[in-house]
Design an enzyme around this catalytic site. Structure first.
Site, PDB file in Angstrom:
ATOM      1  CE  LYS A  43       5.425  94.986  94.424  1.00 19.92           C
ATOM      2  NZ  LYS A  43       5.428  96.404  94.684  1.00 19.92           N
ATOM      3  CG  HIS A  96       5.361  90.956  92.649  1.00 18.72           C
ATOM      4  ND1 HIS A  96       4.743  91.078  93.870  1.00 18.72           N
ATOM      5  CD2 HIS A  96       4.850  91.949  91.857  1.00 18.72           C
ATOM      6  CE1 HIS A  96       3.881  92.087  93.823  1.00 18.72           C
ATOM      7  NE2 HIS A  96       3.921  92.629  92.609  1.00 18.72           N
ATOM      8  CB  SER A 132       1.601  91.597  90.846  1.00 20.36           C
ATOM      9  OG  SER A 132       0.623  92.108  89.960  1.00 20.36           O
TER      10      SER A 132
HETATM   11  N1  PMP Z   1       5.374  96.528  88.944  1.00 19.72           N
HETATM   12  C1  PMP Z   1       4.621  95.550  89.465  1.00 19.72           C
HETATM   13  C2  PMP Z   1       4.497  94.267  88.718  1.00 19.72           C
HETATM   14  C3  PMP Z   1       3.978  95.733  90.690  1.00 19.72           C
HETATM   15  O1  PMP Z   1       3.217  94.757  91.209  1.00 19.72           O
HETATM   16  C4  PMP Z   1       4.132  96.959  91.372  1.00 19.72           C
HETATM   17  C5  PMP Z   1       3.485  97.240  92.720  1.00 19.72           C
HETATM   18  N2  PMP Z   1       2.480  96.468  93.119  1.00 19.72           N
HETATM   19  C6  PMP Z   1       4.920  97.949  90.796  1.00 19.72           C
HETATM   20  C7  PMP Z   1       5.524  97.704  89.582  1.00 19.72           C
HETATM   21  C8  PMP Z   1       5.107  99.268  91.465  1.00 19.72           C
HETATM   22  O2  PMP Z   1       6.027  99.140  92.508  1.00 19.72           O
HETATM   23  P1  PMP Z   1       5.954 100.095  93.795  1.00 19.72           P
HETATM   24  O3  PMP Z   1       4.918  99.533  94.686  1.00 19.72           O
HETATM   25  O4  PMP Z   1       7.338 100.011  94.358  1.00 19.72           O
HETATM   26  O5  PMP Z   1       5.615 101.450  93.298  1.00 19.72           O
END
Ligand code: PMP
Length: 397
Positions: A241, A209, A181
């Site tokens: 996302k 992602h 991310s």
């Molecule tokens: N895993 C990763 C790699 C993320 O980047 C994120 C959110 N930025 C999440 C899990 C959590 O997802 P959510 O925003 O849907 O709670």
């Protein structure tokens, strides 16, 4: 912790340029946001395919919301689920090539629920150092032993797996994000899978992602690497996302999903996603797989952006993905660059520790299918200016 010490801690954060606050978005129109009355091109969103603002996706959400109401009312096990929950889980399972899928209210909760339920105190969890906070917290919650390998370092991973052989762990799990991310690079999944098979470890991947972004048709990293999804034990993904909605999911064998439905606390003891959210994600999935998939526009924009970097002598050491980190280093300088970007008409967040390692503060740009070439040219020009600025030692990473 006393209230006084909270204040002190907040002051320390402020002193270190680590204090976090909100920016209020007054209006959104596709890739343009208005903040403090100023229109900015948005490079801060994970809505990679622009689907959150497409008419048909919004319309699907509106219709289902009208039909089923704004709130689900209770957990799915208590008050039942709607046809949209069921259809979305089936569509996601097909899309990701897994036997079954279970929805969670967020991706964070999906990681918490799956990892803490499937893994226990007699197990070993091996993590990439740059894994998301939800994976790390979930691993701690599982009470398993946690070992960490340097980012994408398969040699170190193998050493760790070898070392684990001589110890009495009930199960060994390797967990990695696929598209990282904050760095925009991709895990060497083939090598990781081979090691898991060689050393008899389970593999869980976080496709938050990658879903809708990687692979020829957006199915994710497994499609990107031509890996059969049945070879991976657990696949996590988000709706929040590229799918332009909210929520997370876990995919895997039917038995795994059935077990999570029965045991996973962050699924059982929380209210279900509203039907409108599921309907919009379902429509988004349909559009990704349709004739005029927004994925082709995201790919074109990514290509254009990387060519633009090259043209300006800003070679990127990152991978060809829509997540582009511009490493600045120092926290104060990173914030200054964020302000500079805003002054110049673009919105991209400063990402500081502990989200990224110490001294690796950065601007995180994310590209969207809905950006025009003019938008991309504008941000490329600004990156060029930042690069030239002696005060920030910025470089496109
Ligand atoms: N895993 C990763 C790699 C993320 O980047 C994120 C959110 N930025 C999440 C899990 C959590 O997802 P959510 O925003 O849907 O709670």
């Amino acid at each position: 912790m006393t209230m006084n010490s909270l204040k002190e801690e907040l002051n320390i954060l402020k002193g270190k340029n680590r204090y976090r606050s909100f920016k209020t978005v007054e209006k959104i129109s596709g890739p343009i946001v208005r903040i403090n009355g100023k229109k900015l091109i948005n490079f801060a969103s994970n809505n990679y395919l622009g689907l959150a603002h497409r008419f048909s996706v919004r319309w699907a959400a509106l219709r289902a919301t009208w039909q089923f109401g704004t709130g689900a009312g209770a957990s799915r096990l208590v008050s039942g689920h709607t046809v949209f929950h069921e259809a979305l889980e089936d569509a996601l399972a097909k899309f990701k090539g897994v036997e079954a899928v279970l929805l969670y209210p967020t991706g964070y909760m999906a990681n918490l629920g799956a990892i803490s339920t499937l893994i226990g105190p007699d197990d070993l969890i091996i993590l990439d150092r740059f894994n998301h906070a939800s994976i790390i917290e979930a691993a701690q919650l599982s009470r398993a032993k946690i070992w960490v390998y340097p980012h994408r370092d398969v040699k170190r991973l193998e050493e760790i797996l070898k070392k684990a052989e001589s110890q009495n762990f009930k199960n060994k799990w390797v967990i990695t994000e696929t598209l990282f991310s904050m760095d925009g690079d991709i895990a060497p999944l083939k090598e990781i899978l081979n090691l898991c098979q060689k050393y008899n470890a389970h593999l869980m991947i976080d496709e938050a992602h990658a879903t809708g972004v990687l692979g020829k048709t957006g199915k994710g990293a497994l499609e990107h690497f031509s890996i059969n999804p049945r070879e991976v034990d657990v696949v996590m993904g988000t709706l929040s996302k590229a799918l332009g909605s909210l929520g997370g999911f876990i995919g895997g064998k039917r038995e795994t999903i059935d077990y999570l439905r029965n045991k996973s606390k962050s699924f059982i003891y929380t209210t279900a996603l509203p039907a409108g959210v599921c309907a919009s994600a379902l429509k988004a999935l349909e559009m990704i797989q349709g004739k005029n998939s927004p994925l082709q526009f995201l790919r074109k924009n990514t290509e254009y952006f990387f060519e633009g970097l090259k043209k300006r002598g800003l070679e990127s050491s990152g991978e060809f993905t829509p997540i582009i980190p511009i490493i600045i280093g120092d926290d104060r300088a990173t914030l200054a660059v964020e302000d500079f970007l805003k002054e110049q008409g673009t919105f991209a967040p400063a990402i500081r520790p502990p989200t990224v390692p110490e001294g690796k503060g950065r601007i995180r740009l994310s590209l969207m299918a809905s950006h025009t070439q003019k938008h991309l040219d504008q941000v490329l020009e600004i990156i060029g200016k930042i690069k030239k600025d002696e005060h920030t030692s910025a470089s496109a990473a």
